[in-house]
Scaffold this motif. Structure first.
Motif, PDB file in Angstrom:
ATOM      1  N   GLN A 209     -40.244  63.967  78.768  1.00 12.87           N
ATOM      2  CA  GLN A 209     -40.359  62.650  78.148  1.00 12.87           C
ATOM      3  C   GLN A 209     -39.490  62.521  76.895  1.00 12.87           C
ATOM      4  OE1 GLN A 209     -44.393  61.653  77.109  1.00 12.87           O
ATOM      5  NE2 GLN A 209     -43.879  59.612  76.349  1.00 12.87           N
ATOM      6  N   TRP A 210     -39.417  63.586  76.116  1.00 18.81           N
ATOM      7  CA  TRP A 210     -38.704  63.523  74.838  1.00 18.81           C
ATOM      8  C   TRP A 210     -37.220  63.226  75.019  1.00 18.81           C
ATOM      9  CZ3 TRP A 210     -40.367  62.897  70.119  1.00 18.81           C
ATOM     10  CH2 TRP A 210     -39.514  63.156  69.046  1.00 18.81           C
ATOM     11  N   LEU A 211     -36.658  63.586  76.159  1.00 25.43           N
ATOM     12  CA  LEU A 211     -35.222  63.405  76.384  1.00 25.43           C
ATOM     13  C   LEU A 211     -34.886  62.157  77.198  1.00 25.43           C
ATOM     14  CD1 LEU A 211     -33.970  67.040  77.111  1.00 25.43           C
ATOM     15  CD2 LEU A 211     -34.068  65.820  74.926  1.00 25.43           C
ATOM     16  N   LYS A 212     -35.887  61.386  77.610  1.00 27.44           N
ATOM     17  CA  LYS A 212     -35.621  60.276  78.525  1.00 27.44           C
ATOM     18  C   LYS A 212     -34.775  59.170  77.907  1.00 27.44           C
ATOM     19  CE  LYS A 212     -39.300  60.707  81.930  1.00 27.44           C
ATOM     20  NZ  LYS A 212     -40.477  60.080  82.558  1.00 27.44           N
ATOM     21  N   THR A 213     -34.806  59.054  76.602  1.00 29.44           N
ATOM     22  CA  THR A 213     -34.022  57.999  75.958  1.00 29.44           C
ATOM     23  C   THR A 213     -32.583  58.421  75.679  1.00 29.44           C
ATOM     24  OG1 THR A 213     -34.790  58.705  73.767  1.00 29.44           O
ATOM     25  CG2 THR A 213     -36.056  56.977  74.888  1.00 29.44           C
ATOM     26  N   TYR A 214     -32.229  59.659  76.050  1.00 30.18           N
ATOM     27  CA  TYR A 214     -30.890  60.168  75.779  1.00 30.18           C
ATOM     28  C   TYR A 214     -30.146  60.405  77.091  1.00 30.18           C
ATOM     29  CZ  TYR A 214     -33.160  61.165  71.315  1.00 30.18           C
ATOM     30  OH  TYR A 214     -33.861  61.058  70.149  1.00 30.18           O
ATOM     31  N   PRO A 215     -28.821  60.254  77.075  1.00 27.85           N
ATOM     32  CA  PRO A 215     -28.027  60.466  78.290  1.00 27.85           C
ATOM     33  C   PRO A 215     -27.746  61.953  78.537  1.00 27.85           C
ATOM     34  CG  PRO A 215     -26.589  59.752  76.517  1.00 27.85           C
ATOM     35  CD  PRO A 215     -27.993  59.729  75.954  1.00 27.85           C
ATOM     36  N   VAL A 216     -28.783  62.671  78.915  1.00 25.12           N
ATOM     37  CA  VAL A 216     -28.656  64.125  79.097  1.00 25.12           C
ATOM     38  C   VAL A 216     -28.498  64.477  80.570  1.00 25.12           C
ATOM     39  CG1 VAL A 216     -30.027  64.576  77.027  1.00 25.12           C
ATOM     40  CG2 VAL A 216     -31.147  64.516  79.264  1.00 25.12           C
ATOM     41  N   GLN A 217     -27.884  65.640  80.795  1.00 25.44           N
ATOM     42  CA  GLN A 217     -27.761  66.211  82.133  1.00 25.44           C
ATOM     43  C   GLN A 217     -28.095  67.701  82.047  1.00 25.44           C
ATOM     44  OE1 GLN A 217     -27.188  64.625  84.974  1.00 25.44           O
ATOM     45  NE2 GLN A 217     -26.993  62.644  83.942  1.00 25.44           N
ATOM     46  N   PRO A 218     -28.848  68.229  83.013  1.00 27.32           N
ATOM     47  CA  PRO A 218     -29.223  69.645  82.945  1.00 27.32           C
ATOM     48  C   PRO A 218     -28.035  70.562  83.205  1.00 27.32           C
ATOM     49  CG  PRO A 218     -29.959  68.686  85.000  1.00 27.32           C
ATOM     50  CD  PRO A 218     -29.426  67.551  84.178  1.00 27.32           C
ATOM     51  N   GLU A 219     -28.059  71.702  82.535  1.00 25.84           N
ATOM     52  CA  GLU A 219     -27.072  72.748  82.789  1.00 25.84           C
ATOM     53  C   GLU A 219     -27.758  73.947  83.446  1.00 25.84           C
ATOM     54  OE1 GLU A 219     -23.951  73.038  82.925  1.00 25.84           O
ATOM     55  OE2 GLU A 219     -23.196  71.231  81.956  1.00 25.84           O
ATOM     56  N   ILE A 220     -28.389  74.815  82.661  1.00 30.42           N
ATOM     57  CA  ILE A 220     -29.001  76.010  83.244  1.00 30.42           C
ATOM     58  C   ILE A 220     -30.373  76.259  82.629  1.00 30.42           C
ATOM     59  CG2 ILE A 220     -26.824  77.154  83.822  1.00 30.42           C
ATOM     60  CD1 ILE A 220     -27.152  78.837  81.294  1.00 30.42           C
ATOM     61  N   CYS A 221     -31.123  77.124  83.276  1.00 31.84           N
ATOM     62  CA  CYS A 221     -32.424  77.580  82.774  1.00 31.84           C
ATOM     63  C   CYS A 221     -32.435  79.101  82.799  1.00 31.84           C
ATOM     64  CB  CYS A 221     -33.552  77.028  83.642  1.00 31.84           C
ATOM     65  SG  CYS A 221     -35.195  77.702  83.256  1.00 31.84           S
ATOM     66  N   TYR A 222     -32.784  79.706  81.660  1.00 31.39           N
ATOM     67  CA  TYR A 222     -32.957  81.150  81.582  1.00 31.39           C
ATOM     68  C   TYR A 222     -34.456  81.478  81.586  1.00 31.39           C
ATOM     69  CZ  TYR A 222     -28.580  81.219  78.642  1.00 31.39           C
ATOM     70  OH  TYR A 222     -27.337  81.074  78.095  1.00 31.39           O
ATOM     71  N   GLU A 223     -34.822  82.614  82.140  1.00 28.99           N
ATOM     72  CA  GLU A 223     -36.095  83.252  81.819  1.00 28.99           C
ATOM     73  C   GLU A 223     -35.769  84.537  81.078  1.00 28.99           C
ATOM     74  OE1 GLU A 223     -40.309  84.905  83.669  1.00 28.99           O
ATOM     75  OE2 GLU A 223     -38.821  83.985  85.007  1.00 28.99           O
ATOM     76  N   ILE A 224     -36.354  84.693  79.883  1.00 37.87           N
ATOM     77  CA  ILE A 224     -36.057  85.838  79.028  1.00 37.87           C
ATOM     78  C   ILE A 224     -37.121  86.910  79.220  1.00 37.87           C
ATOM     79  CG2 ILE A 224     -35.562  86.576  76.671  1.00 37.87           C
ATOM     80  CD1 ILE A 224     -33.678  84.419  77.832  1.00 37.87           C
ATOM     81  N   GLN A 225     -36.697  88.141  79.304  1.00 42.22           N
ATOM     82  CA  GLN A 225     -37.626  89.257  79.390  1.00 42.22           C
ATOM     83  C   GLN A 225     -38.308  89.482  78.040  1.00 42.22           C
ATOM     84  OE1 GLN A 225     -38.285  90.784  82.394  1.00 42.22           O
ATOM     85  NE2 GLN A 225     -37.011  89.039  83.030  1.00 42.22           N
ATOM     86  N   PRO A 226     -39.520  90.071  78.031  1.00 41.49           N
ATOM     87  CA  PRO A 226     -40.227  90.303  76.772  1.00 41.49           C
ATOM     88  C   PRO A 226     -39.359  91.023  75.743  1.00 41.49           C
ATOM     89  CG  PRO A 226     -41.679  90.745  78.614  1.00 41.49           C
ATOM     90  CD  PRO A 226     -40.316  90.509  79.203  1.00 41.49           C
ATOM     91  N   ILE A 227     -39.455  90.563  74.500  1.00 41.44           N
ATOM     92  CA  ILE A 227     -38.612  91.124  73.456  1.00 41.44           C
ATOM     93  C   ILE A 227     -39.280  90.911  72.090  1.00 41.44           C
ATOM     94  CG2 ILE A 227     -37.280  88.980  73.262  1.00 41.44           C
ATOM     95  CD1 ILE A 227     -34.812  90.703  72.588  1.00 41.44           C
ATOM     96  N   ALA A 228     -39.123  91.874  71.201  1.00 39.60           N
ATOM     97  CA  ALA A 228     -39.655  91.773  69.843  1.00 39.60           C
ATOM     98  C   ALA A 228     -38.698  90.949  68.983  1.00 39.60           C
ATOM     99  CB  ALA A 228     -39.847  93.156  69.242  1.00 39.60           C
ATOM    100  N   TYR A 229     -39.279  90.106  68.122  1.00 39.42           N
ATOM    101  CA  TYR A 229     -38.499  89.258  67.225  1.00 39.42           C
ATOM    102  C   TYR A 229     -38.999  89.418  65.801  1.00 39.42           C
ATOM    103  CZ  TYR A 229     -35.558  86.137  70.113  1.00 39.42           C
ATOM    104  OH  TYR A 229     -34.579  85.605  70.905  1.00 39.42           O
ATOM    105  N   ARG A 230     -38.068  89.256  64.865  1.00 41.28           N
ATOM    106  CA  ARG A 230     -38.414  89.114  63.450  1.00 41.28           C
ATOM    107  C   ARG A 230     -37.719  87.865  62.924  1.00 41.28           C
ATOM    108  NH1 ARG A 230     -40.034  93.682  60.192  1.00 41.28           N
ATOM    109  NH2 ARG A 230     -38.609  93.021  58.572  1.00 41.28           N
ATOM    110  N   TRP A 231     -38.526  86.941  62.407  1.00 38.57           N
ATOM    111  CA  TRP A 231     -37.995  85.723  61.804  1.00 38.57           C
ATOM    112  C   TRP A 231     -37.905  85.979  60.297  1.00 38.57           C
ATOM    113  CZ3 TRP A 231     -41.359  86.091  65.789  1.00 38.57           C
ATOM    114  CH2 TRP A 231     -41.053  85.407  66.970  1.00 38.57           C
ATOM    115  N   LEU A 232     -36.703  86.179  59.805  1.00 36.93           N
ATOM    116  CA  LEU A 232     -36.530  86.638  58.438  1.00 36.93           C
ATOM    117  C   LEU A 232     -36.828  85.526  57.435  1.00 36.93           C
ATOM    118  CD1 LEU A 232     -33.296  88.800  58.732  1.00 36.93           C
ATOM    119  CD2 LEU A 232     -35.685  89.458  59.103  1.00 36.93           C
TER     120      LEU A 232
END
Length: 244
Positions: A209-232
């Protein structure tokens, strides 16, 4: 002095994660971004990056693992450039975030620039299919991913092949926001780049819904494997020039 957002380094594990990318004509981003930021451009287009992820054991860097909290996070980001005295910083500008934990959404708006909203997020996954529902009154989304069918490049893609698209659209590990005119607040992300493993997925259906007002077109979808993150911890950076 403006508030410094992201005042504490946080860490956690991203244990489920999908990234959906959409292209949009570059001139359409001007009204969405602060004047100091420009959308990263390729072949006349800029890009949205929608992340749907489950974060486990999120906590301040000094807190024990057992005190971390778990939640689903959905965020609508734009790939952006920021020109500083040190060169061009590339990162993601957060337009909106949804989170299924109300207290976390409230706290997140106090200490981050991520624009949180409390929103139920339901994910059902099997070997064959993943179903994602984001139950917001203004930013609802429904996504169906086929885990068995090989990913394919969109017939009208601006990339030559899936590998080129995946390499270019891997997002830079940096969040960028404006703390005040002419000054940016930047959050760097630490992750083991060798452990950042992904698989391209076939999206059977995506109603965002959030993108319906914009002229967007899909490119790709990733699924990411589990990974540790640190947000500094966030830091300020002077903006060298008005970009627009």
């Amino acid at each position: 002095m403006p508030i410094l957002h992201n005042p504490i380094t946080m860490q956690g594990q991203i244990d489920r994660c999908w990234l959906l990318t959409y292209r949009m004509p570059i001139d359409q981003f001007q009204t969405l971004l602060p004047a100091e930021l420009t959308a990263t451009e390729y072949q006349g287009f800029g890009f949205w990056n929608i992340v749907i992820c489950h974060v486990s054991h999120m906590r301040p860097w000094f807190a024990p693992h057992s005190l971390g909290f778990n939640y689903w996070h959905v965020a609508y980001r734009i790939y952006v450039n920021l020109k500083t005295p040190y060169g061009i910083d590339q990162g993601l500008y957060f337009v909106r975030s949804d989170c299924d934990q109300p207290l976390l959404a409230w706290a997140g708006n106090l200490v981050t620039n991520f624009n949180f909203h409390h929103t139920p997020v339901i994910v059902k996954s099997s070997v064959e299919q993943t179903s994602i529902s984001i139950n917001s009154s203004v930013a609802a989304a429904s996504v169906q991913i086929n885990n068995q069918q090989p990913a394919q490049l969109a017939s009208d893609s601006i990339f030559d092949n899936l590998e080129q698209a995946a390499a270019y659209l891997k997002y830079p590990p940096r969040g960028i926001a404006l703390s005040k005119p002419g000054e940016a607040n930047i959050v760097r992300i630490e992750r083991d780049e060798a452990a950042w493993q992904h698989q391209l997925r076939h999206v059977e259906q995506a109603d965002v819904q959030w993108l319906k007002t914009y002229p967007v077109q899909p490119e790709i979808c990733y699924e990411i494997q589990p990974i540790a993150y640190r947000w500094l911890r966030g830091y300020r950076r002077k903006v060298l020039l008005n970009q627009h």
